[in-house]
Enzyme design. Structure first.
Site, mmCIF file in Angstrom:
data_model
loop_
_atom_site.group_PDB
_atom_site.id
_atom_site.type_symbol
_atom_site.label_atom_id
_atom_site.label_comp_id
_atom_site.label_asym_id
_atom_site.label_seq_id
_atom_site.Cartn_x
_atom_site.Cartn_y
_atom_site.Cartn_z
ATOM 1 N N CYS A 120 0.841 -1.196 0.000
ATOM 2 C CA CYS A 120 0.000 0.000 0.000
ATOM 3 C C CYS A 120 0.882 1.254 0.000
ATOM 4 C CB CYS A 120 -0.910 0.032 1.223
ATOM 5 S SG CYS A 120 -1.987 1.471 1.221
ATOM 6 N N CYS A 152 0.651 4.882 6.769
ATOM 7 C CA CYS A 152 0.031 4.783 8.095
ATOM 8 C C CYS A 152 0.995 4.123 9.069
ATOM 9 C CB CYS A 152 -1.266 3.989 7.996
ATOM 10 S SG CYS A 152 -2.351 4.620 6.692
ATOM 11 N N CYS A 159 0.548 0.418 10.295
ATOM 12 C CA CYS A 159 0.091 -0.620 9.387
ATOM 13 C C CYS A 159 1.186 -1.494 8.776
ATOM 14 C CB CYS A 159 -0.714 -0.001 8.250
ATOM 15 S SG CYS A 159 -1.539 -1.254 7.247
ATOM 16 N N CYS A 185 -16.804 -8.292 5.745
ATOM 17 C CA CYS A 185 -16.129 -7.058 5.341
ATOM 18 C C CYS A 185 -14.918 -7.429 4.491
ATOM 19 C CB CYS A 185 -15.660 -6.292 6.576
ATOM 20 S SG CYS A 185 -16.956 -6.080 7.795
ATOM 21 N N CYS A 238 -19.643 -5.275 3.679
ATOM 22 C CA CYS A 238 -18.927 -4.029 3.923
ATOM 23 C C CYS A 238 -17.622 -4.077 3.133
ATOM 24 C CB CYS A 238 -18.642 -3.909 5.428
ATOM 25 S SG CYS A 238 -17.540 -2.575 5.877
ATOM 26 N N CYS A 270 -19.129 3.071 8.285
ATOM 27 C CA CYS A 270 -18.432 2.435 9.412
ATOM 28 C C CYS A 270 -17.176 3.255 9.614
ATOM 29 C CB CYS A 270 -18.092 0.989 9.063
ATOM 30 S SG CYS A 270 -17.009 0.202 10.271
ATOM 31 N N ARG A 296 -17.920 -1.565 17.760
ATOM 32 C CA ARG A 296 -17.206 -2.821 17.516
ATOM 33 C C ARG A 296 -15.852 -2.816 18.228
ATOM 34 N NH1 ARG A 296 -17.329 -3.034 12.105
ATOM 35 N NH2 ARG A 296 -19.466 -3.808 12.270
HETATM 36 N N1 SAM Z 1 -6.828 0.375 3.741
HETATM 37 C C1 SAM Z 1 -8.074 0.800 4.313
HETATM 38 C C2 SAM Z 1 -7.935 2.130 5.001
HETATM 39 O O1 SAM Z 1 -6.850 2.415 5.434
HETATM 40 O O2 SAM Z 1 -8.947 2.790 5.173
HETATM 41 C C3 SAM Z 1 -8.587 -0.201 5.332
HETATM 42 C C4 SAM Z 1 -7.603 -1.048 6.028
HETATM 43 S S1 SAM Z 1 -7.879 -1.388 7.693
HETATM 44 C C5 SAM Z 1 -9.597 -1.583 7.921
HETATM 45 C C6 SAM Z 1 -7.631 0.132 8.376
HETATM 46 C C7 SAM Z 1 -7.838 0.194 9.848
HETATM 47 O O3 SAM Z 1 -7.375 -0.949 10.556
HETATM 48 C C8 SAM Z 1 -7.043 1.352 10.339
HETATM 49 O O4 SAM Z 1 -7.827 2.546 10.150
HETATM 50 C C9 SAM Z 1 -6.830 1.010 11.793
HETATM 51 O O5 SAM Z 1 -7.910 1.529 12.560
HETATM 52 C C10 SAM Z 1 -6.850 -0.518 11.815
HETATM 53 N N2 SAM Z 1 -5.491 -1.032 11.961
HETATM 54 C C11 SAM Z 1 -4.581 -1.211 10.977
HETATM 55 N N3 SAM Z 1 -3.421 -1.661 11.502
HETATM 56 C C12 SAM Z 1 -3.625 -1.778 12.853
HETATM 57 C C13 SAM Z 1 -2.813 -2.188 13.955
HETATM 58 N N4 SAM Z 1 -1.523 -2.547 13.788
HETATM 59 N N5 SAM Z 1 -3.349 -2.185 15.195
HETATM 60 C C14 SAM Z 1 -4.643 -1.821 15.379
HETATM 61 N N6 SAM Z 1 -5.464 -1.397 14.390
HETATM 62 C C15 SAM Z 1 -4.947 -1.386 13.134
HETATM 63 FE FE1 SF4 Z 2 -2.769 1.308 3.447
HETATM 64 FE FE2 SF4 Z 2 -2.670 0.147 5.830
HETATM 65 FE FE3 SF4 Z 2 -3.012 2.754 5.651
HETATM 66 FE FE4 SF4 Z 2 -4.992 1.148 4.879
HETATM 67 S S1 SF4 Z 2 -4.203 1.348 6.950
HETATM 68 S S2 SF4 Z 2 -4.257 2.946 3.798
HETATM 69 S S3 SF4 Z 2 -3.805 -0.598 4.060
HETATM 70 S S4 SF4 Z 2 -1.191 1.613 4.987
#
Ligand code: SAM
Ligand code: SF4
Length: 320
Positions: A57, A61, A64, A101, A133, A193, A265
């Site tokens: 990606c 973030c 992530c 989802c 979703c 959501c 949730r």
């Molecule tokens: N890529 C899409 C986006 O960023 O909108 C969806 C991916 S996922 C549903 C995105 C969410 O998962 C993030 O907004 C965060 O809230 C959660 N998430 C991702 N990595 C995480 C981690 N290491 N610990 C807890 N929550 C995490």
């Molecule tokens: Fe990409 Fe992860 Fe950020 Fe979603 S949360 S936009 S998958 S880097």
């Protein structure tokens, strides 16, 4: 402290802080009372989150594993074919999930054959009589309309934290980008959501300003995921300290009071929580969990463990 008595305070944030910081027993009593007015306290919505496109990606973030900017040990996978996704959805339904989802590690949706395949997935999952979703990154209005047409129930797009803290966690997009996608989703008649993630070094005020940002969404989110950071090796937040458990419960309870009809949730990080802490979150008004042993790329309690915990609590899966 009812929402009505809060109106004499100056701002949204003052009201939210008053709810959040009231004596814990009073906060829990109020959250339970609000919860019981709008939901069956013996019901838990089970959802399952499948990763239909993994890794690579371009967003940065900080939490992530899927970001190319981070060095997490993750093997990127291209967009899945339709049939294996449907198999996951059927297995989720078999195990009691009412919502499936689909997450794709994209910055944004691009028109073309891959989005067309996702639209087919949406229609096929909806045909299983499940809520469906997607969480695909940023969307344009016409793409939201296509997802609605395909039968999408909800779109996940988290605000994650306060506007003030957002650029400490993500620099490749802005808070307004998120709000624009959420507006496009609402305009298309898809339920939103939208939630957040705690444990990223944010302050209590950041957490309350995150809730304030959610309160400004019109309509309010139909479901609100509250994630606890899972520190992932190779990401900037790999050494983040765990969230104080009572602070987590306070946040859940405050979310319940501010969003009485939404599904709250309890999302990522449940493998780091005791059964007792999860139970407190349920009593605070969390009435949805993701089931299945993997949450996108992160660990999640097994379905058996969740089944045993809910059975001990006499809480049963919510049906559609
Ligand atoms: N890529 C899409 C986006 O960023 O909108 C969806 C991916 S996922 C549903 C995105 C969410 O998962 C993030 O907004 C965060 O809230 C959660 N998430 C991702 N990595 C995480 C981690 N290491 N610990 C807890 N929550 C995490
Ligand atoms: Fe990409 Fe992860 Fe950020 Fe979603 S949360 S936009 S998958 S880097």
């Amino acid at each position: 402290m009812t929402a009505a008595t809060l109106t004499n305070l100056t701002t949204h944030l003052d009201r939210i802080r008053q709810v959040y910081s009231q004596p814990f027993p009073n906060l829990m009593f109020e959250a339970q009372s609000v919860h019981r007015l709008h939901h069956n306290p013996l019901e838990m919505q089970l959802a399952t989150l499948g990763n239909i496109k993994t890794g690579a990606c371009p967003e940065d973030c900080g939490y992530c594993a899927q970001s190319v900017h981070n060095q997490a040990d993750l093997k990127p996978e291209p967009l899945m074919q339709i049939e294996p996704v449907l198999e996951e959805a059927r297995a989720a339904k078999e195990a009691g999930a009412t919502r499936f989802c689909m997450g794709a590690a994209w910055r944004e949706v691009k028109d073309g054959s891959q989005f067309d395949r996702v639209l087919e997935m949406v229609t096929a999952v909806a045909a299983l009589d499940m809520e469906v979703c997607c969480t695909l990154g940023m969307l344009k209005p016409h793409q939201a309309a296509q997802l609605k047409q395909a039968g999408l129930t909800a779109y996940n797009h988290n605000l994650d934290t306060s506007p003030a803290y957002y650029d400490k966690i993500i620099s490749t997009r802005t808070y307004q980008d998120r709000l624009d996608t959420i507006a496009a989703v609402s305009a298309a008649g898809i339920s939103v959501c939208c939630g957040g993630i705690v444990g990223m070094g944010e302050t209590e005020t950041d957490r309350l300003e995150f809730l304030e940002a959610l309160l400004k969404l019109d309509p309010p989110p139909e479901s609100i995921p509250i994630n606890c950071l899972i520190p992932i090796a190779g990401t900037p937040l790999e050494n983040a300290l765990p969230v104080d458990p009572i602070e987590l419960v306070r946040l859940i309870a405050t979310t319940r009071i501010l969003f009485p009809t939404s599904m709250v949730r309890l999302t990522a990080g449940r493998t780091l929580m005791s059964d007792e802490l999860q139970t407190l979150c349920f009593l605070a008004g969390a009435n949805s969990i993701f089931t299945g042993s993997v949450l996108l790329t992160a660990p999640n309690p097994s379905r058996d463990h969740d089944r045993e915990l809910l059975a001990k609590l006499d809480i049963h899966p919510k049906t559609l």
